[in-house]
Design an enzyme around this catalytic site. Structure first.
Site, PDB file in Angstrom:
ATOM      1  CG  ASP A 161      26.818  49.492  45.759  1.00  0.00           C
ATOM      2  OD1 ASP A 161      26.819  48.270  45.530  1.00  0.00           O
ATOM      3  OD2 ASP A 161      27.638  50.042  46.510  1.00  0.00           O
TER       4      ASP A 161
ATOM      5  NE  ARG B 243      29.154  52.266  43.078  1.00  0.00           N
ATOM      6  CZ  ARG B 243      30.076  51.986  43.990  1.00  0.00           C
ATOM      7  NH1 ARG B 243      29.836  51.098  44.927  1.00  0.00           N
ATOM      8  NH2 ARG B 243      31.253  52.576  43.959  1.00  0.00           N
TER       9      ARG B 243
ATOM     10  CG  LEU C 172      28.098  37.160  51.475  1.00  0.00           C
ATOM     11  CD1 LEU C 172      27.670  38.548  51.048  1.00  0.00           C
ATOM     12  CD2 LEU C 172      26.919  36.190  51.409  1.00  0.00           C
TER      13      LEU C 172
ATOM     14  CG  ASN D  66      24.952  56.181  49.915  1.00  0.00           C
ATOM     15  OD1 ASN D  66      25.687  57.107  49.602  1.00  0.00           O
ATOM     16  ND2 ASN D  66      25.137  54.945  49.477  1.00  0.00           N
TER      17      ASN D  66
ATOM     18  CG  PHE E 245      28.103  55.819  52.644  1.00  0.00           C
ATOM     19  CD1 PHE E 245      27.650  54.567  52.271  1.00  0.00           C
ATOM     20  CD2 PHE E 245      29.459  56.074  52.579  1.00  0.00           C
ATOM     21  CE1 PHE E 245      28.537  53.588  51.842  1.00  0.00           C
ATOM     22  CE2 PHE E 245      30.357  55.106  52.156  1.00  0.00           C
ATOM     23  CZ  PHE E 245      29.897  53.854  51.788  1.00  0.00           C
TER      24      PHE E 245
ATOM     25  NE  ARG F 191      27.629  48.178  40.342  1.00  0.00           N
ATOM     26  CZ  ARG F 191      27.818  47.872  41.630  1.00  0.00           C
ATOM     27  NH1 ARG F 191      26.786  47.776  42.446  1.00  0.00           N
ATOM     28  NH2 ARG F 191      29.027  47.648  42.097  1.00  0.00           N
TER      29      ARG F 191
ATOM     30  CG  PHE G  50      27.419  57.424  45.928  1.00  0.00           C
ATOM     31  CD1 PHE G  50      26.880  56.253  45.450  1.00  0.00           C
ATOM     32  CD2 PHE G  50      28.717  57.748  45.596  1.00  0.00           C
ATOM     33  CE1 PHE G  50      27.632  55.387  44.665  1.00  0.00           C
ATOM     34  CE2 PHE G  50      29.478  56.907  44.810  1.00  0.00           C
ATOM     35  CZ  PHE G  50      28.938  55.722  44.342  1.00  0.00           C
TER      36      PHE G  50
ATOM     37  CG  ASP H 242      27.088  46.687  49.180  1.00  0.00           C
ATOM     38  OD1 ASP H 242      27.401  45.791  48.375  1.00  0.00           O
ATOM     39  OD2 ASP H 242      27.466  47.864  49.082  1.00  0.00           O
TER      40      ASP H 242
END
Length: 302
Positions: A219, A216, A235, A180, A247, A207, A178, A221
């Site tokens: 992403d 993906r 959530l 990040n 990360f 996505r 990834f 968040d």
């Protein structure tokens, strides 16, 4: 950003406006009188010390803005008037961190004796931290595109963003590494609205949610939202298990080392150091930022 210390107030009471809001057609055609009460929260210390208008908000200008907005827009519900005008005020006046806004309707079409119908809202800027990740296609392009989408959202301001960090996949699914990072934002959106905005940006990047913890394109968040503790099926804030995710902690430490987890009270720097000690004891290798010669305190300005 709304801060507890920025609790000085500028008050506007009983501003009379003739406007065209209402459910019924005749209300929108003929109009009627409304009254507006507003409390603007900000730090007035600079104006108090200097006695200069540039350090505060011109309340005469605010009154004209409210009058013009009320006359130029038409809403069916008082709730919509209050919501939209509160956001308009916060976007228009950068020194204002929060606003109390009350819309009063003395001639509402209610066939019973009453003194006043009103709706009152409190709206403010909120601090949030967003995690960004990608491990498909042009990872950096996806992350850069997401950052630009956040910057262009009318109710989001990007304050800081970390550099991108190369990480191993989390969760046991075999896949590519990834890229990040983390971003600090200020937003007028509530948590549910912010989550919806992030999903829209993810969807625009193609996505797909097929495998939990799977690969993906993008992403996004919500890591933190003010000091909110929220635990719902759709959530959870703060983001669960972030204290075990390098990360998340490494980019968070780069942009907000002393920000404290609202549940544990531990700073991002402390959480990262604890994770490093656990990883050292388990013999795990450290991860590195993608850009060369990166120092942990470095971040990308918005």
């Amino acid at each position: 950003m709304y801060s507890e210390w920025a609790r000085d107030e500028i008050r506007i009471d009983g501003l009379e406006v003739f406007a065209y809001h209402g459910v019924y057609e005749e209300e929108q055609k003929e109009g009627q009188i409304f009254y507006v009460n507003a409390v603007l929260y900000m730090d007035t210390c600079g104006a108090g010390v200097s006695d200069e208008l540039e350090y505060t908000v011109d309340y005469g200008n605010v009154c004209r803005f409210i009058n013009d907005w009320m006359r130029q827009n038409t809403c069916r519900l008082l709730e919509a008037v209050a919501e939209r005008m509160a956001n308009a005020l916060l976007l228009r006046y950068g020194k204002v961190s929060a606003v109390d806004l009350e819309i009063l309707k003395p001639h509402a079409p209610v066939r019973l004796p009453f003194e006043m119908i009103s709706v009152k809202v409190h709206r403010s800027w909120h601090q949030a931290f967003i995690a960004l990740g990608s491990n498909m296609g042009d990872r950096e392009a996806y992350l850069t595109g997401a950052l630009e989408a956040l910057k262009t959202h009318p109710q989001i301001t990007v304050k800081k963003c970390s550099r991108w960090l190369v990480t191993k996949p989390y969760g046991g699914v075999e896949q590519e590494d990834f890229l990040n990072g983390a971003a600090e934002i200020e937003t007028l959106l509530n948590p549910e609205q912010l989550l919806e905005a992030l999903h829209e940006i993810e969807n625009a990047a193609g996505r797909e949610r097929k495998v939990h913890w799977g690969p993906r394109t993008l992403d996004l968040d919500i890591l933190f939202y003010d000091r909110l503790l929220l635990d719902r099926e759709d959530l959870v804030i703060p983001h669960p298990d972030l204290e075990n995710r390098r990360f998340v902690l490494e980019p968070m430490t780069a942009i907000a080392p002393y920000f404290r987890h609202p549940a544990t009270g531990k700073s991002m720097r402390d959480l990262l150091q604890e994770l490093e000690r656990r990883e050292a004891g388990q013999g795990k290798g450290f991860l590195s930022f993608a850009s060369e010669n990166h120092k942990r305190s470095d971040f990308l300005e918005s």
